[in-house]
Design a protein around this motif. Structure first.
Motif, PDB file in Angstrom:
ATOM      1  N   HIS A  40      -0.704  -9.454  -3.970  1.00  0.00           N
ATOM      2  CA  HIS A  40      -2.002  -9.946  -4.399  1.00  0.00           C
ATOM      3  C   HIS A  40      -2.653  -8.964  -5.372  1.00  0.00           C
ATOM      4  CE1 HIS A  40      -2.657 -13.135  -1.160  1.00  0.00           C
ATOM      5  NE2 HIS A  40      -1.453 -12.659  -0.950  1.00  0.00           N
ATOM      6  N   ILE A  41      -3.451  -9.503  -6.278  1.00  0.00           N
ATOM      7  CA  ILE A  41      -4.168  -8.629  -7.208  1.00  0.00           C
ATOM      8  C   ILE A  41      -5.415  -8.078  -6.523  1.00  0.00           C
ATOM      9  CG2 ILE A  41      -3.352  -9.932  -9.208  1.00  0.00           C
ATOM     10  CD1 ILE A  41      -6.156 -11.146  -9.419  1.00  0.00           C
ATOM     11  N   LEU A  42      -5.880  -6.960  -7.045  1.00  0.00           N
ATOM     12  CA  LEU A  42      -7.108  -6.361  -6.531  1.00  0.00           C
ATOM     13  C   LEU A  42      -8.320  -7.062  -7.140  1.00  0.00           C
ATOM     14  CD1 LEU A  42      -6.061  -2.599  -6.854  1.00  0.00           C
ATOM     15  CD2 LEU A  42      -5.786  -4.115  -4.875  1.00  0.00           C
ATOM     16  N   GLU A  43      -9.458  -6.974  -6.481  1.00  0.00           N
ATOM     17  CA  GLU A  43     -10.653  -7.675  -6.948  1.00  0.00           C
ATOM     18  C   GLU A  43     -11.111  -7.210  -8.323  1.00  0.00           C
ATOM     19  OE1 GLU A  43     -13.696  -7.390  -4.039  1.00  0.00           O
ATOM     20  OE2 GLU A  43     -12.743  -8.765  -2.628  1.00  0.00           O
ATOM     21  N   ASN A  44     -10.868  -5.932  -8.626  1.00  0.00           N
ATOM     22  CA  ASN A  44     -11.349  -5.380  -9.900  1.00  0.00           C
ATOM     23  C   ASN A  44     -10.201  -5.173 -10.889  1.00  0.00           C
ATOM     24  OD1 ASN A  44     -10.046  -3.339  -8.570  1.00  0.00           O
ATOM     25  ND2 ASN A  44     -11.569  -1.754  -9.032  1.00  0.00           N
ATOM     26  N   GLU A  45      -9.146  -5.961 -10.780  1.00  0.00           N
ATOM     27  CA  GLU A  45      -7.941  -5.744 -11.571  1.00  0.00           C
ATOM     28  C   GLU A  45      -7.578  -7.011 -12.342  1.00  0.00           C
ATOM     29  OE1 GLU A  45      -3.745  -3.660 -10.392  1.00  0.00           O
ATOM     30  OE2 GLU A  45      -4.373  -5.340  -9.145  1.00  0.00           O
ATOM     31  N   ASN A  46      -7.242  -6.841 -13.616  1.00  0.00           N
ATOM     32  CA  ASN A  46      -6.786  -8.032 -14.333  1.00  0.00           C
ATOM     33  C   ASN A  46      -5.320  -8.293 -14.022  1.00  0.00           C
ATOM     34  OD1 ASN A  46      -4.991  -6.838 -16.304  1.00  0.00           O
ATOM     35  ND2 ASN A  46      -6.781  -6.134 -17.443  1.00  0.00           N
ATOM     36  N   LEU A  85       4.571 -19.227   9.436  1.00  0.00           N
ATOM     37  CA  LEU A  85       4.816 -18.206  10.456  1.00  0.00           C
ATOM     38  C   LEU A  85       4.559 -16.811   9.889  1.00  0.00           C
ATOM     39  CD1 LEU A  85       5.904 -17.401  13.274  1.00  0.00           C
ATOM     40  CD2 LEU A  85       8.209 -17.415  12.268  1.00  0.00           C
ATOM     41  N   TRP A  86       5.040 -16.581   8.684  1.00  0.00           N
ATOM     42  CA  TRP A  86       4.847 -15.280   8.038  1.00  0.00           C
ATOM     43  C   TRP A  86       3.367 -14.986   7.839  1.00  0.00           C
ATOM     44  CZ3 TRP A  86       7.270 -10.892   6.777  1.00  0.00           C
ATOM     45  CH2 TRP A  86       6.712 -10.080   5.771  1.00  0.00           C
ATOM     46  N   LEU A  87       2.636 -15.947   7.315  1.00  0.00           N
ATOM     47  CA  LEU A  87       1.212 -15.753   7.047  1.00  0.00           C
ATOM     48  C   LEU A  87       0.420 -15.542   8.333  1.00  0.00           C
ATOM     49  CD1 LEU A  87       0.645 -18.415   4.242  1.00  0.00           C
ATOM     50  CD2 LEU A  87       0.758 -15.934   3.972  1.00  0.00           C
ATOM     51  N   SER A  88       0.845 -16.191   9.408  1.00  0.00           N
ATOM     52  CA  SER A  88       0.114 -16.069  10.678  1.00  0.00           C
ATOM     53  C   SER A  88       0.227 -14.669  11.275  1.00  0.00           C
ATOM     54  CB  SER A  88       0.639 -17.097  11.689  1.00  0.00           C
ATOM     55  OG  SER A  88       1.951 -16.772  12.117  1.00  0.00           O
ATOM     56  N   HIS A  89       1.230 -13.887  10.840  1.00  0.00           N
ATOM     57  CA  HIS A  89       1.421 -12.539  11.377  1.00  0.00           C
ATOM     58  C   HIS A  89       0.929 -11.451  10.423  1.00  0.00           C
ATOM     59  CE1 HIS A  89       3.992 -14.617  14.252  1.00  0.00           C
ATOM     60  NE2 HIS A  89       4.067 -13.512  14.949  1.00  0.00           N
ATOM     61  N   GLN A  90       0.390 -11.844   9.274  1.00  0.00           N
ATOM     62  CA  GLN A  90      -0.074 -10.855   8.309  1.00  0.00           C
ATOM     63  C   GLN A  90      -1.535 -10.508   8.540  1.00  0.00           C
ATOM     64  OE1 GLN A  90       2.312  -9.419   6.290  1.00  0.00           O
ATOM     65  NE2 GLN A  90       3.453 -10.735   7.680  1.00  0.00           N
ATOM     66  N   HIS A  91      -1.938  -9.382   7.955  1.00  0.00           N
ATOM     67  CA  HIS A  91      -3.318  -8.927   8.124  1.00  0.00           C
ATOM     68  C   HIS A  91      -4.268  -9.847   7.379  1.00  0.00           C
ATOM     69  CE1 HIS A  91      -3.252  -7.402   4.017  1.00  0.00           C
ATOM     70  NE2 HIS A  91      -2.140  -6.755   4.294  1.00  0.00           N
ATOM     71  N   GLU A  92      -5.544  -9.701   7.628  1.00  0.00           N
ATOM     72  CA  GLU A  92      -6.539 -10.547   6.980  1.00  0.00           C
ATOM     73  C   GLU A  92      -6.515 -10.364   5.465  1.00  0.00           C
ATOM     74  OE1 GLU A  92     -10.351  -9.814   8.616  1.00  0.00           O
ATOM     75  OE2 GLU A  92      -9.799 -10.357  10.663  1.00  0.00           O
ATOM     76  N   GLY A  93      -6.916 -11.360   4.768  1.00  0.00           N
ATOM     77  CA  GLY A  93      -6.946 -11.295   3.311  1.00  0.00           C
ATOM     78  C   GLY A  93      -5.992 -12.275   2.666  1.00  0.00           C
ATOM     79  N   PHE A  94      -5.077 -12.850   3.473  1.00  0.00           N
ATOM     80  CA  PHE A  94      -4.166 -13.851   2.954  1.00  0.00           C
ATOM     81  C   PHE A  94      -4.760 -15.240   3.169  1.00  0.00           C
ATOM     82  CE2 PHE A  94      -1.485 -10.227   3.340  1.00  0.00           C
ATOM     83  CZ  PHE A  94      -0.481 -10.389   2.391  1.00  0.00           C
TER      84      PHE A  94
END
Length: 234
Positions: A40-46, A85-94
């Protein structure tokens, strides 16, 4: 996501990252497949900087060939049970809705070693891909199509070679990319007519066969002569 192509003088490869998920309590493998390299890109990154950051982190190199070639935003692209399944085990932000901007990247993988902390990365021949997660097979296919289109009319194939190469290595590269074979004499004749492929007063070293002459690609000469036809379609 970056479709990172590499050439090892024998075959065209793509770099993939293992996506492995284990049950923390039992150690059972819940998911084990591969994906393209991205994040994922950062909030302040193009977007362009995000792609460059990913490659810099993996290779330590700047100025790697990068070209944005397509955007993937189908609303159902994360509906596969394995992806859920993968997304359900990832940290917040997805999010369940992800739009991917895809980049084509070219690296000489005969000399560059790429690594990624806590993840297994590996080169795979483009015609021997493992199971890919998400819709990354569609992204890969589009990236390979873009590479094949561009190498016919622009000298981007030289990005996959070291600074010094032989004509046989160049021929093998274009045969691998285009999935065809060239007549050796005709190919050599064609290359020798290209003012931007510069013959060097050097030959291969440490080879068992007769050492071949080395050449390099001059971007400066190409820019001055690029009105001439560049074509590897025959």
């Amino acid at each position: 996501d970056c479709v990172i192509f590499g050439f090892d003088f024998n075959q065209l490869n793509v770099l993939l990252v293992e996506r492995k998920l284990e049950d923390k309590k039992t150690g059972e493998t819940l998911l084990d497949d591969w994906t393209l390299v991205g994040y994922h890109i950062l909030e302040n990154e193009n977007i362009d900087n995000a792609a460059a950051r990913i490659l810099k982190k993996m290779s330590g190199l700047d100025h790697i060939y990068l070209e944005q070639f397509h955007t993937f935003g189908n609303v159902n692209r994360l509906n596969n049970p394995k992806d859920k399944l993968w997304l359900s085990h990832q940290h917040e932000g997805f999010s369940n809705r992800v739009v991917t901007v895809a980049y084509l990247s070219l690296i000489d993988n005969s000399t560059v070693s790429l690594t990624l902390k806590e993840r297994n990365v590996k080169w795979f021949p483009v015609n021997q891909l493992p199971e890919l997660g998400f819709d990354h097979k569609a992204i890969f296919d589009k990236g390979l199509e873009r590479l094949r289109d561009k190498v016919r009319s622009e000298p981007i194939g030289f990005e996959l070679l070291p600074e010094k190469f032989t004509i046989s290595q160049l021929q093998r590269l274009y045969e691998e990319i285009l999935g065809t074979e060239f007549d050796r004499r005709n190919f050599r004749k064609k290359v020798l007519q290209m003012k931007y492929v510069i013959p060097l007063d050097e030959k291969q070293k440490g080879v068992k066969h007769k050492p071949a002459q080395l050449f390099n690609f001059s971007r400066e000469v190409y820019e001055k002569t690029k009105m001439e036809r560049f074509d590897f379609s025959v």
